[in-house]
Scaffold this motif. Structure first.
Motif, PDB file in Angstrom:
ATOM      1  N   ASN A  98     -16.681  -2.449  -0.588  1.00  0.00           N
ATOM      2  CA  ASN A  98     -16.272  -1.086  -0.283  1.00  0.00           C
ATOM      3  C   ASN A  98     -14.808  -1.119   0.126  1.00  0.00           C
ATOM      4  OD1 ASN A  98     -18.179   1.019  -0.676  1.00  0.00           O
ATOM      5  ND2 ASN A  98     -19.471   0.095   0.906  1.00  0.00           N
ATOM      6  N   ILE A  99     -14.093  -0.059  -0.197  1.00  0.00           N
ATOM      7  CA  ILE A  99     -12.657  -0.013   0.013  1.00  0.00           C
ATOM      8  C   ILE A  99     -12.275   1.303   0.677  1.00  0.00           C
ATOM      9  CG2 ILE A  99     -10.382  -0.106  -1.104  1.00  0.00           C
ATOM     10  CD1 ILE A  99     -11.952  -1.340  -3.561  1.00  0.00           C
ATOM     11  N   ALA A 100     -11.368   1.225   1.637  1.00  0.00           N
ATOM     12  CA  ALA A 100     -10.705   2.413   2.180  1.00  0.00           C
ATOM     13  C   ALA A 100      -9.213   2.141   2.107  1.00  0.00           C
ATOM     14  CB  ALA A 100     -11.138   2.678   3.614  1.00  0.00           C
ATOM     15  N   ALA A 101      -8.449   3.119   1.679  1.00  0.00           N
ATOM     16  CA  ALA A 101      -7.027   2.906   1.457  1.00  0.00           C
ATOM     17  C   ALA A 101      -6.217   4.063   2.018  1.00  0.00           C
ATOM     18  CB  ALA A 101      -6.747   2.748  -0.037  1.00  0.00           C
ATOM     19  N   VAL A 102      -5.112   3.726   2.676  1.00  0.00           N
ATOM     20  CA  VAL A 102      -4.220   4.745   3.233  1.00  0.00           C
ATOM     21  C   VAL A 102      -2.779   4.384   2.909  1.00  0.00           C
ATOM     22  CG1 VAL A 102      -5.810   5.307   5.116  1.00  0.00           C
ATOM     23  CG2 VAL A 102      -4.018   3.585   5.472  1.00  0.00           C
ATOM     24  N   SER A 103      -1.923   5.369   2.984  1.00  0.00           N
ATOM     25  CA  SER A 103      -0.497   5.179   2.783  1.00  0.00           C
ATOM     26  C   SER A 103       0.131   4.621   4.050  1.00  0.00           C
ATOM     27  CB  SER A 103       0.165   6.514   2.421  1.00  0.00           C
ATOM     28  OG  SER A 103       1.564   6.423   2.521  1.00  0.00           O
ATOM     29  N   GLY A 104       0.953   3.589   3.891  1.00  0.00           N
ATOM     30  CA  GLY A 104       1.672   3.062   5.043  1.00  0.00           C
ATOM     31  C   GLY A 104       2.752   3.997   5.525  1.00  0.00           C
ATOM     32  N   GLU A 105       3.147   4.926   4.674  1.00  0.00           N
ATOM     33  CA  GLU A 105       4.230   5.842   5.035  1.00  0.00           C
ATOM     34  C   GLU A 105       3.807   6.843   6.100  1.00  0.00           C
ATOM     35  OE1 GLU A 105       7.623   8.435   2.723  1.00  0.00           O
ATOM     36  OE2 GLU A 105       5.666   8.202   1.788  1.00  0.00           O
ATOM     37  N   ASP A 106       2.608   7.444   5.894  1.00  0.00           N
ATOM     38  CA  ASP A 106       2.185   8.496   6.825  1.00  0.00           C
ATOM     39  C   ASP A 106       0.708   8.436   7.196  1.00  0.00           C
ATOM     40  OD1 ASP A 106       0.979   9.300   4.480  1.00  0.00           O
ATOM     41  OD2 ASP A 106       2.199  11.102   4.217  1.00  0.00           O
ATOM     42  N   GLY A 107      -0.005   7.393   6.739  1.00  0.00           N
ATOM     43  CA  GLY A 107      -1.417   7.257   7.081  1.00  0.00           C
ATOM     44  C   GLY A 107      -2.352   8.132   6.282  1.00  0.00           C
ATOM     45  N   SER A 108      -1.818   8.853   5.302  1.00  0.00           N
ATOM     46  CA  SER A 108      -2.679   9.730   4.501  1.00  0.00           C
ATOM     47  C   SER A 108      -3.632   8.910   3.637  1.00  0.00           C
ATOM     48  CB  SER A 108      -1.834  10.648   3.617  1.00  0.00           C
ATOM     49  OG  SER A 108      -1.019   9.888   2.744  1.00  0.00           O
ATOM     50  N   THR A 109      -4.800   9.483   3.375  1.00  0.00           N
ATOM     51  CA  THR A 109      -5.821   8.793   2.596  1.00  0.00           C
ATOM     52  C   THR A 109      -5.420   8.708   1.132  1.00  0.00           C
ATOM     53  OG1 THR A 109      -7.578   9.507   4.089  1.00  0.00           O
ATOM     54  CG2 THR A 109      -8.235   8.844   1.872  1.00  0.00           C
ATOM     55  N   LEU A 110      -5.529   7.513   0.560  1.00  0.00           N
ATOM     56  CA  LEU A 110      -5.232   7.308  -0.854  1.00  0.00           C
ATOM     57  C   LEU A 110      -6.497   7.210  -1.695  1.00  0.00           C
ATOM     58  CD1 LEU A 110      -2.364   4.669  -0.577  1.00  0.00           C
ATOM     59  CD2 LEU A 110      -2.165   7.132  -0.950  1.00  0.00           C
ATOM     60  N   GLY A 111      -7.610   6.937  -1.062  1.00  0.00           N
ATOM     61  CA  GLY A 111      -8.865   6.848  -1.805  1.00  0.00           C
ATOM     62  C   GLY A 111      -9.858   5.986  -1.049  1.00  0.00           C
ATOM     63  N   GLY A 112     -11.060   5.911  -1.594  1.00  0.00           N
ATOM     64  CA  GLY A 112     -12.082   5.099  -0.959  1.00  0.00           C
ATOM     65  C   GLY A 112     -13.377   5.126  -1.721  1.00  0.00           C
ATOM     66  N   THR A 113     -14.217   4.138  -1.441  1.00  0.00           N
ATOM     67  CA  THR A 113     -15.528   4.065  -2.091  1.00  0.00           C
ATOM     68  C   THR A 113     -16.668   4.356  -1.129  1.00  0.00           C
ATOM     69  OG1 THR A 113     -15.768   1.695  -1.648  1.00  0.00           O
ATOM     70  CG2 THR A 113     -14.658   2.322  -3.702  1.00  0.00           C
TER      71      THR A 113
END
Length: 309
Positions: A98-113
Motif C-alpha cells: 500500500n502506498i501513500a504519497a504527498v508533495s514535499g513542497e506543501d504536503g498535498s496528497t499526490l495519491g494513494g492505494t
C-alpha cells in the motif's frame, strides 16, 4: 487532476509496467515502460532530512506525514520507519504494497492505494529504485518504508507499507503440450527456460493464434488482473525485438496496459503456463510503427505466466 499512487510511481520512481491509472496504453509488451535508471547517491543531508519526517497512524491505515515544508532532497533516499512481523521480503519476490504519497513542497496528497487496490512490484533492480529496494529487502510484511524522490522539480514523499510477499518462479512450470498443431513456429527452450524460435516461410495468420506450449496447474487468468511474466517477442520473420530473459528479470504489469493480442490471448490461460501468441496487426500496433516494430507487423510472443492477482 489527482494522480493515483501507481501513476505517481511511474513518474517519480521510473518503475516497469504495473503503474497504471486504470487506462490502457496498449504497449506491445511490458518493457515499453521505463526501466529503473541509475540513481545519484544520497548525501548525509538527505539522510538527515528524511530522518526528520515522521509517519503516524495504525498499521493497515493510511498514515499521516509530519515534516517541515518545503521538503527537498538531492537524490532518492529511503528508511524503514516501522518493522514488520510477517514473511520476509527476498530479492526477486513479488511484493504487494500500500502506498501513500504527498508533495514535499506543501504536503498535498499526490495519491494513494489505501481504501483501493494495493500495488504489486517485483523486488528487483529492474522494477524498483535501488534506494527503495535496499530498504525493502530483508524487511517483513507489515513494515513501513519512507521513500523520498526528487522528481519533476518537486520532491515526493511516499510511505510504502508491505502487505505481503511471495516467491516467484523463474519459468513456466507444468506439463508440456504434445503434439502441437502444425503450421506454428518451432519454439526451443534453453536450459534456463529462455525461448528461441524457428520462423516459418509462409504468410502470417490474419487472426490471433493462442497455443499453450506448457500447461500450468494454476488458476485461469482473468481480465483486469496484474500478471508477472517472462516473455520474448519476435517479428514474423524471426527478428527479435524484446525479451525479459535478456534483461535477466521477469516483469509485472496490469493486463489492461498491453495490446489487445495479449489481453485476449492470456485471459483464460492458467498460471504456470507457457503460451505462444501470434498477433495480427489489428490486435497489435496496426499501421503504426513503434520503436523497432514496423507498421503492419505480425508479432510472435512466447509468454511464461508466473503469477496473476
Amino acid at each position: 487532476m489527482r494522480r493515483t499512487a501507481a501513476t505517481l510511481l511511474a513518474a517519480s520512481l521510473l518503475l516497469l509496467a504495473a503503474c497504471s491509472d486504470g487506462g490502457s496504453d496498449d504497449s506491445a509488451s511490458p518493457s515499453t515502460s521505463p526501466s529503473a535508471t541509475a540513481e545519484a547517491t544520497a548525501s548525509a543531508e538527505d539522510v538527515a532530512a528524511l530522518e526528520a519526517v515522521t509517519l503516524t497512524g495504525d498499521a493497515g491505515q493510511e498514515p499521516v506525514f509530519d515534516f517541515e515544508q518545503p521538503f527537498t532532497v538531492s537524490a532518492p533516499v529511503a528508511r524503514v520507519v516501522t518493522p514488520g512481523t510477517g514473511d520476509t521480503v527476498a530479492e526477486g519476490d513479488l511484493v504487494t504494497v500500500n502506498i501513500a504519497a504527498v508533495s514535499g513542497e506543501d504536503g498535498s496528497t499526490l495519491g494513494g492505494t489505501y481504501g483501493a487496490e494495493p500495488q504489486q512490484y517485483l523486488a528487483t533492480s529492474d522494477n524498483l529504485p535501488p534506494a527503495l529496494l535496499e530498504q525493502l529487502v530483508g524487511q517483513q510484511a507489515g513494515a513501513r518504508v519512507l521513500f523520498a524522490n526528487p522528481a519533476d522539480d518537486v520532491t515526493s514523499l511516499l510511505a510504502v507499507e508491505v502487505v505481503s510477499t511471495e516467491a516467484v518462479p523463474t519459468r513456466a512450470e507444468g506439463t508440456a503440450v504434445t503434439p502441437l498443431p502444425e503450421g506454428l513456429p518451432t519454439v526451443t527452450l534453453d536450459e534456463d527456460g529462455a525461448p528461441s524460435i524457428e520462423p516459418l516461410e509462409t504468410d502470417p495468420p490474419t487472426e490471433l493464434v493462442v497455443q499453450p506450449l506448457i500447461q500450468g496447474a494454476g488458476a485461469p487468468v482473468e481480465a483486469g488482473q496484474t500478471l508477472t511474466v517472462q516473455y520474448s517477442g519476435w517479428l514474423w520473420d524471426g527478428t527479435s525485438f524484446d525479451s525479459s530473459w535478456d534483461r535477466g528479470s521477469a516483469t509485472t504489469f496490469p493486463l489492461s496496459n498491453v495490446i489487445q493480442g495479449w489481453q485476449q490471448g492470456l485471459v483464460g490461460q492458467t498460471v504456470g503456463s507457457q503460451v505462444l501468441l501470434i498477433i495480427p496487426p489489428d490486435l497489435g500496433y496496426g499501421d503504426q510503427e513503434s520503436g523497432s516494430i514496423p507498421a503492419g507487423s505480425t508479432l510472435i510472443f512466447v509468454v511464461d505466466i508466473l503469477t496473476a492477482s
